[in-house]
Design a protein around this motif. Structure first.
Motif, mmCIF file in Angstrom:
data_model
loop_
_atom_site.group_PDB
_atom_site.id
_atom_site.type_symbol
_atom_site.label_atom_id
_atom_site.label_comp_id
_atom_site.label_asym_id
_atom_site.label_seq_id
_atom_site.Cartn_x
_atom_site.Cartn_y
_atom_site.Cartn_z
ATOM 1 N N ILE A 6 0.912 -1.610 -0.221
ATOM 2 C CA ILE A 6 0.238 0.411 -0.087
ATOM 3 C C ILE A 6 1.136 0.761 -0.107
ATOM 4 O O ILE A 6 1.787 1.322 0.756
ATOM 5 C CB ILE A 6 -1.289 -0.217 1.339
ATOM 6 C CG1 ILE A 6 -2.205 -0.768 0.861
ATOM 7 C CG2 ILE A 6 -2.018 1.704 1.310
ATOM 8 C CD1 ILE A 6 -2.464 -0.794 0.067
ATOM 9 N N ILE A 7 0.614 1.911 -0.663
ATOM 10 C CA ILE A 7 1.331 3.611 -0.990
ATOM 11 C C ILE A 7 0.399 4.553 -0.789
ATOM 12 O O ILE A 7 -0.858 4.412 -0.712
ATOM 13 C CB ILE A 7 2.013 3.603 -2.133
ATOM 14 C CG1 ILE A 7 0.877 3.582 -3.647
ATOM 15 C CG2 ILE A 7 2.999 2.360 -2.692
ATOM 16 C CD1 ILE A 7 2.080 3.585 -4.651
ATOM 17 N N ASN A 8 1.031 5.505 -0.301
ATOM 18 C CA ASN A 8 0.614 6.875 -1.056
ATOM 19 C C ASN A 8 -0.599 7.298 0.175
ATOM 20 O O ASN A 8 -1.768 7.718 0.620
ATOM 21 C CB ASN A 8 -0.519 7.282 -2.340
ATOM 22 C CG ASN A 8 0.673 7.821 -2.952
ATOM 23 O OD1 ASN A 8 1.860 7.962 -3.123
ATOM 24 N ND2 ASN A 8 -0.086 7.091 -4.317
ATOM 25 N N THR A 9 -0.746 6.398 1.831
ATOM 26 C CA THR A 9 -1.622 6.187 2.870
ATOM 27 C C THR A 9 -1.552 8.279 3.767
ATOM 28 O O THR A 9 -2.726 8.014 4.204
ATOM 29 C CB THR A 9 -0.837 5.521 3.925
ATOM 30 O OG1 THR A 9 0.186 5.577 4.381
ATOM 31 C CG2 THR A 9 -1.284 4.165 4.079
ATOM 32 N N ASP A 10 -0.423 8.601 3.401
ATOM 33 C CA ASP A 10 -0.666 10.366 3.841
ATOM 34 C C ASP A 10 -1.893 10.649 2.622
ATOM 35 O O ASP A 10 -2.245 11.832 3.974
ATOM 36 C CB ASP A 10 0.690 10.863 3.644
ATOM 37 C CG ASP A 10 0.424 10.829 1.435
ATOM 38 O OD1 ASP A 10 1.168 9.862 1.081
ATOM 39 O OD2 ASP A 10 1.243 12.402 1.510
#
Length: 371
Positions: free
Chosen positions: A161-165
């Motif tokens: 999972i990426i870009n959780t910010d």
């Protein structure tokens, strides 16, 4: 704090794996199923009790005490179409960001784009709700291309999972209708108030009293002939709790004649006139409130605002420092709660009076914030 709803786009998508993956990428997170495996949620929805189901979800999620909660929504199912339409209700109840879970078996970016754009249509009237997608079976290049064509954020795959910010940046603070209901009912249960309902045999009032009793919201007192209430309940198939309080006005009336005469003797009220006025159950209920025999009164199903408020102004009166009389009500729309200052008592308020109403509504809203 972030609430995320994972919505599978197809039956092939592993919504639970994506839910766990997103939660694993967020700090202090917990996972939750909007539709339990035992089927209790489905039973409530099918029985027309969607509000009860949503309220139970809000209560259960609050009990998790996690900073971030990732909820698994319903996947498309041709035999249970209704359930997938409830994903929007779940998203609005938690002010959640919707992340689509997608499984692709081809390199057809156009086809996958169309599937996501179709899924987005369910949230078109709630801008900012559908935020992105997790793509399994495709590479980062396909994810980037689909993101560009759909306007959604690519959050990687269930493996990474990426870009959780971007999930954590969603502005918060809005109270959803379901959260508002839960807060109000919790406060009511803690208060354990005895509430008189003067329109005791009115069908909606009887039904409301039964619901309040079932949920422990209040100890309702129906002012009506017991046989009349039973007849209404039988016609509407309402199960009347055995300990629901039903008081016959004819038996109760005499008790309040003398106290009412004392309250209105400066207006020349006699026992005979008081007894006649107490034939109005709103007046009788107001006297019960004035004598502290009940904690509150709810009326208005078949009585006008004037007929509901007038006895209170005459028998209980306003606070010494009150210069205006008005009321406030909360409107629960699909995705927000609004506070209205009701000017039924003063239909043409002046500018200063309108300002006073606004200040009153603001104060009332602050007292109803989430606990």
């Amino acid at each position: 704090m972030a609430n995320v709803l994972v919505v599978p786009v197809s039956t092939k998508a592993d919504g639970w794996a994506v839910t766990q993956a997103v939660a694993g990428a967020l700090p202090d997170s917990a996972v939750f199923r909007a539709f339990d495996e035992a089927g209790e949620a489905e039973k409530l929805v099918c029985a027309g009790k969607s509000d009860d189901w949503l309220d139970s979800l809000v209560t259960c999620v609050a009990a998790l005490k996690a900073a971030n909660v990732v909820i698994k929504g319903a996947k498309p199912d041709p035999e249970r179409v209704l359930l997938s339409t409830k994903n929007l209700d779940v998203a609005l109840s938690f002010d959640a960001s919707v992340v689509f879970a997608m499984q692709t078996d081809t390199d057809d970016v156009e086809h996958d784009t169309n599937r996501l754009n179709l899924a987005k249509q369910a949230y078109i009237h709630s801008p900012g709700t559908a935020v992105g997608f997790v793509l399994d079976g495709g590479d980062a290049g396909a994810g980037a291309a689909i993101a560009e064509k759909t306007g959604l954020v690519y959050f990687g795959s269930s493996q990474k999972i990426i870009n959780t910010d971007l999930l954590l940046k969603k502005p918060g603070g809005r109270m959803s209708p379901a959260q508002f209901r839960v807060n109000m009912m919790d406060a009511a249960r803690k208060g354990n108030k005895r509430i008189v309902l003067p329109e005791g045999a009115e069908p909606r009032t009887v039904q409301a009293a039964a619901i309040c009793h079932e949920k422990g919201i209040a100890r309702c007192v129906l002012l009506a002939k017991p046989d009349e209430v039973k007849d209404v309940a039988d016609k509407l198939n309402i199960d009347l709790p055995l300990d629901l309080e039903i008081l016959d006005p004819d038996v109760l009336r005499q008790k309040y004649v003398e106290p009412m005469v004392q309250l209105r003797k400066h207006k020349g009220l006699t026992p005979e006139l008081a007894l006649r006025q107490l034939e109005d159950t709103v007046v009788l209920g107001t006297m019960m409130l004035a004598q502290n025999d009940v904690d509150g009164l709810v009326s208005g199903a078949i009585h006008t605002t004037a007929n509901t408020i007038r006895p209170a102004l005459q028998l209980i009166k306003t606070k010494p420092d009150a210069s205006l009389v008005s009321s406030v009500f909360f409107m629960l729309l699909p995705n927000q709660v609004l506070v209205y200052g009701d000017c039924a008592v003063n239909p043409e308020p002046t500018r200063p009076e309108r300002i006073s109403y606004a200040v009153f509504c603001l104060k009332k809203k602050k007292t109803e914030r989430p606990m």
